[in-house]
Design an enzyme around this catalytic site. Structure first.
Site, PDB file in Angstrom:
ATOM      1  N   VAL A   1       0.867  -1.174   0.000  1.00 40.46           N
ATOM      2  CA  VAL A   1       0.000   0.000   0.000  1.00 40.46           C
ATOM      3  C   VAL A   1       0.905   1.227   0.000  1.00 40.46           C
ATOM      4  CG1 VAL A   1      -1.806   1.271   1.251  1.00 40.46           C
ATOM      5  CG2 VAL A   1      -1.786  -1.241   1.294  1.00 40.46           C
ATOM      6  N   CYS A   2       0.523   2.235  -0.780  1.00 42.45           N
ATOM      7  CA  CYS A   2       1.234   3.522  -0.772  1.00 42.45           C
ATOM      8  C   CYS A   2       2.716   3.291  -1.128  1.00 42.45           C
ATOM      9  CB  CYS A   2       1.008   4.186   0.596  1.00 42.45           C
ATOM     10  SG  CYS A   2       1.344   5.953   0.684  1.00 42.45           S
ATOM     11  N   THR A   3       3.616   3.943  -0.424  1.00 40.37           N
ATOM     12  CA  THR A   3       5.030   3.790  -0.762  1.00 40.37           C
ATOM     13  C   THR A   3       5.617   2.466  -0.279  1.00 40.37           C
ATOM     14  OG1 THR A   3       5.529   5.133   1.185  1.00 40.37           O
ATOM     15  CG2 THR A   3       5.547   6.248  -0.947  1.00 40.37           C
TER      16      THR A   3
END
Lengths: 211, 211
Positions: B99-101
Site C-alpha cells: 500500500v502507498c510507498t
C-alpha cells in the site's frame, strides 16, 4: 488541540485508526492513545495490539474524544472507570465522537440521551436502549456529539470534522494526501446495498459475533 | 493461509490497518505483524505504536505479504534485513502486496522489475527508478504482485484480494460487516479531482514530507 483515542481490550482497529489517520494530520493537533493502563491493548481479532501511551487519568481534558467500537464494546461500556473518564472528558471537550459500537460507550455514560446518533447497523436496538435515537445516516452530528456507522465510516467522520475545524481546504488537502478516493469493487457496504441473502444471514445477529 | 504485515519505524498506520482489517476477516486466515525486532513499532506521526508479535525470521513463508508505506519507506527500503526477508517471503508467497510507498520496498528488493505497479501519487518517479512501471490506477494486479495507491487505498485492495481468494460473497460479506459504503463529504481524493491550487502546493514535493 488535543485528540484522545480511547483503547480497550477487543476494540476494532480500523474504527480507531481510520479516523485517527486523518484527524491526526490536522495542523497543530496532538493525538494521544489512552487506556485504563498504559501499554499494549489487544484488538478484537487478537492479532494486533496498539500501544496506549497514557492512562485515562493522564488525559483528563482532551479537545476531541474518539471512541472506537468492537465486539467487546458491550463489556467496556459498563466499566465504571471508562464511564467516569468519558463523562469527565466530555465536560470540557469540543467534540465527543465515536465510530461503530463506540457509541454504545457514549450512550452507557449517559452522553447520548435524547440525541440523534448512529452505530453499526447490527446495533441500532442496543443504542436505542441506551437512550439515543439511532439514525441510518453514515455520520451524525448532534451538537458536539458526532457518531459514525460501522468500522470504515470513521474516515468519513474525520473528513466532516476536519472541514468543521480546519475548513474545506484543510479537509481536502488531507483527503488528497491520504488518497481517499474510494473505488470498492463491490457495492455491498450497507444492508440496503448488499445482496439480500448476505444481509439475511447477519440481520438479527449480535455485534459481538463480528470480531 | 498466513498473512504477514510488515512494520518498520515511520510506517503509515492506515496503510497497514486498512488492508489488515478486511483481510484478517478472511475465514481461516491467521494474520501476524512482523518487524526486525518483536515489540512496539512507532508510526510516522509518532503518536502511535503497533506491536509486532513476531520477528521477520519467525515468519519466513507467509502466504500473503503486506507492506505498508510511510515517509520513512525510503530508509526502510534500503535495509538489507528487510530486503532479504521480502525476497525470501516472496519466493513462496501466493500474493505479495503493498500500500502507498510500500511498493518502494518491494521495488528495492527487486520484486517489481518490469512490472506494472502503483504507489502514492507523489512517488511515481521513485517507483519508476526502482524498475517498475507506475500506473495511475488505484489497485494494480500484475501476476501475484498487487500494489495500491496512497494510504486509504489498501481497503479497496483488500476487497479485490478477498474476491480473488474467497469469492464475491466473502468479499461482499466483509464489506457489509465493515460498512465500507464510502460517503466522503469532499471529492478531493486524487490529483485529478482535488482543487488545482491544493494539488499545485504538493506536486513536486516528496513523500517524506507527508508524515
Amino acid at each position: 488541540m488535543q485528540i484522545a483515542v480511547l483503547l480497550y481490550p477487543g476494540f476494532t482497529t480500523l474504527d480507531a485508526v481510520g479516523a485517527y489517520e486523518l484527524l491526526a494530520r490536522l495542523p497543530g493537533a496532538e493525538t494521544v492513545f489512552v487506556a485504563k493502563e498504559a501499554g499494549p491493548v489487544r484488538n478484537d481479532q487478537g492479532s494486533l495490539a496498539l500501544v496506549a501511551d497514557k492512562t485515562l487519568a493522564e488525559v483528563p481534558r482532551p479537545d476531541i474524544v474518539l471512541v472506537p467500537g468492537g465486539p467487546d464494546a458491550r463489556t467496556a461500556k459498563d466499566d465504571p472507570e471508562i464511564q467516569n473518564w468519558l463523562r469527565t472528558a466530555d465536560a470540557t471537550s469540543t467534540w465527543t465522537t465515536s465510530v461503530c459500537t463506540g457509541s454504545l460507550l457514549l450512550g452507557a455514560a449517559g452522553l447520548l440521551t435524547g440525541r440523534r446518533a448512529t452505530t453499526h447497523w447490527l446495533a441500532y436496538e442496543e443504542l436505542s436502549a441506551l437512550g439515543a435515537e439511532p439514525t441510518g445516516e453514515r455520520v451524525v452530528f448532534d451538537g458536539k456529539y458526532v457518531t459514525a456507522a460501522g468500522v470504515s465510516s470513521g474516515i468519513d467522520m474525520a473528513l466532516h470534522l476536519l472541514g468543521r475545524i480546519g475548513g474545506d481546504a484543510t479537509a481536502q488537502t488531507i483527503q488528497l494526501l491520504t488518497e481517499y478516493d474510494p473505488q470498492p469493487p463491490y457495492d455491498a457496504g450497507s444492508p440496503e446495498k448488499a445482496p439480500a441473502e448476505i444481509v439475511a444471514q447477519w440481520r438479527g445477529r449480535s455485534t459481538d459475533e463480528l470480531g
